[in-house]
Motif scaffolding. Structure first.
Motif, PDB file in Angstrom:
ATOM      1  N   SER A 140     -60.928 -53.620  81.759  1.00 31.93           N
ATOM      2  CA  SER A 140     -60.784 -54.492  82.929  1.00 31.93           C
ATOM      3  C   SER A 140     -61.890 -54.249  83.942  1.00 31.93           C
ATOM      4  N   ALA A 141     -62.193 -52.979  84.209  1.00 37.42           N
ATOM      5  CA  ALA A 141     -63.204 -52.642  85.221  1.00 37.42           C
ATOM      6  C   ALA A 141     -64.587 -53.126  84.821  1.00 37.42           C
ATOM      7  N   VAL A 142     -64.974 -52.917  83.557  1.00 35.97           N
ATOM      8  CA  VAL A 142     -66.330 -53.321  83.171  1.00 35.97           C
ATOM      9  C   VAL A 142     -66.450 -54.838  83.080  1.00 35.97           C
ATOM     10  N   ARG A 143     -65.382 -55.505  82.728  1.00 37.67           N
ATOM     11  CA  ARG A 143     -65.405 -56.971  82.764  1.00 37.67           C
ATOM     12  C   ARG A 143     -65.627 -57.458  84.199  1.00 37.67           C
ATOM     13  N   PHE A 144     -64.936 -56.846  85.128  1.00 40.01           N
ATOM     14  CA  PHE A 144     -65.081 -57.216  86.537  1.00 40.01           C
ATOM     15  C   PHE A 144     -66.536 -57.065  86.964  1.00 40.01           C
ATOM     16  N   LEU A 145     -67.151 -55.928  86.648  1.00 40.88           N
ATOM     17  CA  LEU A 145     -68.536 -55.689  87.044  1.00 40.88           C
ATOM     18  C   LEU A 145     -69.492 -56.647  86.342  1.00 40.88           C
ATOM     19  N   ALA A 146     -69.267 -56.894  85.064  1.00 46.40           N
ATOM     20  CA  ALA A 146     -70.134 -57.814  84.322  1.00 46.40           C
ATOM     21  C   ALA A 146     -70.086 -59.206  84.936  1.00 46.40           C
ATOM     22  N   ARG A 147     -68.890 -59.647  85.274  1.00 46.83           N
ATOM     23  CA  ARG A 147     -68.736 -60.996  85.823  1.00 46.83           C
ATOM     24  C   ARG A 147     -69.304 -61.106  87.238  1.00 46.83           C
ATOM     25  N   GLU A 148     -68.954 -60.149  88.087  1.00 46.80           N
ATOM     26  CA  GLU A 148     -69.360 -60.221  89.497  1.00 46.80           C
ATOM     27  C   GLU A 148     -70.846 -59.952  89.688  1.00 46.80           C
ATOM     28  N   ALA A 149     -71.437 -59.086  88.866  1.00 49.08           N
ATOM     29  CA  ALA A 149     -72.858 -58.760  89.008  1.00 49.08           C
ATOM     30  C   ALA A 149     -73.740 -59.666  88.154  1.00 49.08           C
ATOM     31  N   GLY A 150     -73.154 -60.406  87.229  1.00 51.83           N
ATOM     32  CA  GLY A 150     -73.931 -61.283  86.365  1.00 51.83           C
ATOM     33  C   GLY A 150     -74.806 -60.531  85.389  1.00 51.83           C
ATOM     34  N   VAL A 151     -74.273 -59.436  84.817  1.00 54.87           N
ATOM     35  CA  VAL A 151     -75.048 -58.581  83.923  1.00 54.87           C
ATOM     36  C   VAL A 151     -74.302 -58.358  82.616  1.00 54.87           C
ATOM     37  N   ASP A 152     -75.024 -57.852  81.620  1.00 56.01           N
ATOM     38  CA  ASP A 152     -74.388 -57.293  80.432  1.00 56.01           C
ATOM     39  C   ASP A 152     -73.896 -55.888  80.775  1.00 56.01           C
ATOM     40  N   VAL A 153     -72.794 -55.492  80.180  1.00 49.45           N
ATOM     41  CA  VAL A 153     -72.326 -54.106  80.277  1.00 49.45           C
ATOM     42  C   VAL A 153     -72.135 -53.567  78.872  1.00 49.45           C
ATOM     43  N   LEU A 154     -72.764 -52.435  78.600  1.00 47.58           N
ATOM     44  CA  LEU A 154     -72.568 -51.727  77.337  1.00 47.58           C
ATOM     45  C   LEU A 154     -71.625 -50.562  77.612  1.00 47.58           C
ATOM     46  N   SER A 155     -70.376 -50.690  77.179  1.00 48.90           N
ATOM     47  CA  SER A 155     -69.346 -49.678  77.429  1.00 48.90           C
ATOM     48  C   SER A 155     -69.296 -48.719  76.243  1.00 48.90           C
ATOM     49  N   VAL A 156     -69.449 -47.421  76.514  1.00 46.33           N
ATOM     50  CA  VAL A 156     -69.725 -46.427  75.473  1.00 46.33           C
ATOM     51  C   VAL A 156     -68.535 -45.488  75.265  1.00 46.33           C
ATOM     52  N   ASP A 157     -68.108 -45.338  74.018  1.00 45.62           N
ATOM     53  CA  ASP A 157     -67.048 -44.387  73.647  1.00 45.62           C
ATOM     54  C   ASP A 157     -67.668 -43.057  73.221  1.00 45.62           C
ATOM     55  N   TYR A 158     -68.140 -42.294  74.188  1.00 46.89           N
ATOM     56  CA  TYR A 158     -68.708 -40.976  73.898  1.00 46.89           C
ATOM     57  C   TYR A 158     -67.628 -40.040  73.359  1.00 46.89           C
ATOM     58  N   ARG A 159     -68.052 -38.953  72.690  1.00 45.06           N
ATOM     59  CA  ARG A 159     -67.100 -38.001  72.121  1.00 45.06           C
ATOM     60  C   ARG A 159     -66.293 -37.310  73.224  1.00 45.06           C
ATOM     61  N   LEU A 160     -65.019 -37.070  72.921  1.00 47.50           N
ATOM     62  CA  LEU A 160     -64.105 -36.474  73.880  1.00 47.50           C
ATOM     63  C   LEU A 160     -63.792 -35.020  73.540  1.00 47.50           C
ATOM     64  N   ALA A 161     -63.502 -34.256  74.578  1.00 50.36           N
ATOM     65  CA  ALA A 161     -62.985 -32.899  74.446  1.00 50.36           C
ATOM     66  C   ALA A 161     -61.460 -32.966  74.318  1.00 50.36           C
ATOM     67  N   PRO A 162     -60.794 -31.926  73.841  1.00 52.69           N
ATOM     68  CA  PRO A 162     -61.343 -30.622  73.453  1.00 52.69           C
ATOM     69  C   PRO A 162     -61.949 -30.591  72.046  1.00 52.69           C
ATOM     70  N   GLU A 163     -61.789 -31.689  71.287  1.00 56.26           N
ATOM     71  CA  GLU A 163     -62.368 -31.700  69.947  1.00 56.26           C
ATOM     72  C   GLU A 163     -63.890 -31.549  70.014  1.00 56.26           C
ATOM     73  N   ASN A 164     -64.488 -32.151  71.026  1.00 51.85           N
ATOM     74  CA  ASN A 164     -65.946 -32.117  71.201  1.00 51.85           C
ATOM     75  C   ASN A 164     -66.257 -31.712  72.639  1.00 51.85           C
ATOM     76  N   PRO A 165     -66.274 -30.419  72.917  1.00 52.51           N
ATOM     77  CA  PRO A 165     -66.464 -29.975  74.300  1.00 52.51           C
ATOM     78  C   PRO A 165     -67.905 -30.155  74.788  1.00 52.51           C
ATOM     79  N   PHE A 166     -68.112 -29.842  76.059  1.00 49.97           N
ATOM     80  CA  PHE A 166     -69.442 -29.869  76.662  1.00 49.97           C
ATOM     81  C   PHE A 166     -70.437 -29.154  75.757  1.00 49.97           C
ATOM     82  N   PRO A 167     -71.636 -29.711  75.524  1.00 47.13           N
ATOM     83  CA  PRO A 167     -72.228 -30.904  76.143  1.00 47.13           C
ATOM     84  C   PRO A 167     -72.217 -32.151  75.261  1.00 47.13           C
ATOM     85  N   ALA A 168     -71.211 -32.304  74.397  1.00 46.62           N
ATOM     86  CA  ALA A 168     -71.201 -33.420  73.450  1.00 46.62           C
ATOM     87  C   ALA A 168     -71.312 -34.766  74.155  1.00 46.62           C
TER      88      ALA A 168
END
Length: 352
Positions: A140-168
């Protein structure tokens, strides 16, 4: 429909969502009366009435604290919460699921474009303490920004902890940036008009990425840090003032920190605590937004001040009536919506 929109709510939560949206349609004068006893912080800022009322309900739900549950359950609870508060958006011109080559394997991502034309690109990293959250929770948030700013948004699913801790997460962020720079021309976008942005833990990732990109041929035209984590090495004064009762709590931050950092000494690494970097000169211009009722408020302000002292063009937006993660409640809170529009305008101006 992209993968970012495929979370279904149980019937009870659908009812809760209907009630919350009904509350958002009440006359403003009535909302003000309901929130007449809304808290006032030490700076004299009053919590938005509709948020005060919502918190009074949320804080009474038994078993509602995700940090009392296993990680997988907590992740599902965050997705439910995001879906309950999500804004309603019209169909988008582009909702494209992508796979970014990462240092440890594929990184899922989704590109959004609201209309036919686009002014630039935002590489976005979601919040959730490096442990929770994904493209669905921030849809919802990135759609809002894409629409209001008139830009593309690339939303990224980076690796999560604790399976992948810092600095993954940081490693995946760099891979996502390189991917965006490489793909931008094929999307009809100028490489000189790419913004890096994120909220909470994603704001932390964005700040670190902006530091690491200094000296590159292509650097961000703007870094957008929304109520960011900037210092895991200590607790700033706003931790004491907003320790409990304002959505994000001190307990939550302790829970996140313990899972993100495999070694507590990593908190001293500027890649975990960007506020501790010796030199911030030469990083991208910054837009930093902080909320008036947020444990992370003071470290966000401190980072903005450090940027200013280093000569970095910086805009600090103090949203005094709001809580952490306010970009996720634009559909039910007028002040949150207005604050998020200001974020979109900053992005729009940077890529213009």
């Amino acid at each position: 429909m992209s993968a970012a929109t495929t979370h279904r709510l149980a019937p009870a939560l659908r009812l809760e969502r209907a009630v919350i949206r009904g509350f958002a349609r009440l006359p403003e004068s009535l909302v003000e009366r309901l929130g007449r006893r809304a808290p006032v912080n030490a700076d004299g800022e009053r919590l938005a009435p509709e948020i005060a009322v919502a918190l009074s309900v949320l804080n009474r739900i038994p078993g509602g604290d995700f940090s009392d549950h296993p990680v997988e359950k907590a992740r599902h609870m965050l997705l439910d919460e995001a879906a309950v508060f999500a804004d309603v958006h019209p169909p988008f011109a582009v909702e494209e699921d992508l796979v970014i080559p990462g240092p440890a394997g594929p990184i899922p991502a989704t590109r959004y474009r609201a209309a036919t034309d686009s002014k630039g690109l935002v590489v976005y990293f979601h919040g959730g303490g490096w442990v929770l959250g994904d493209r669905r929770s921030t849809d919802s948030a990135v759609r809002f920004l894409a629409r209001e700013a008139g830009v593309d948004v690339l939303s990224v699913d980076y690796r999560l902890a604790p399976e992948n801790p810092f600095p993954a997460a940081i490693e995946d962020a760099m891979a996502a940036w390189d991917f965006a720079v490489d793909r931008a021309p094929g999307w009809g976008l100028d490489r000189s008009r790419i913004v890096v942005a994120g909220d909470s833990a994603g704001g932390n990732i964005s700040a670190v990425l902006a530091q690491q990109l200094r000296g590159r041929d292509v650097t961000p035209v703007l870094q957008v840090l929304l109520f960011p984590v900037t210092d895991l090495s200590t607790k700033h004064p706003s931790y004491r003032e907003f320790s409990d009762g304002f959505f994000l709590t001190e307990k939550h931050m302790d829970w996140y920190r313990e899972r993100y950092l495999a070694d507590p000494s990593d908190a001293l690494d500027p890649r975990a605590s960007p506020l501790l970097a010796e030199d911030l000169g030469g990083v991208a211009p910054a837009f930093v937004a902080v909320a008036g009722f947020d444990p992370l408020r003071d470290e966000g302000i401190a980072y903005a001040r450090r940027l200013e002292q280093a000569g970095v063009p910086t805009e600090l937006a103090r949203e005094g009536s709001l809580i952490h993660a306010f970009i996720n409640v634009t559909g039910v809170s007028r002040p949150a919506r207005e604050a998020t529009i200001r974020i979109a305008r900053a992005i729009e101006a940077a890529v213009a």
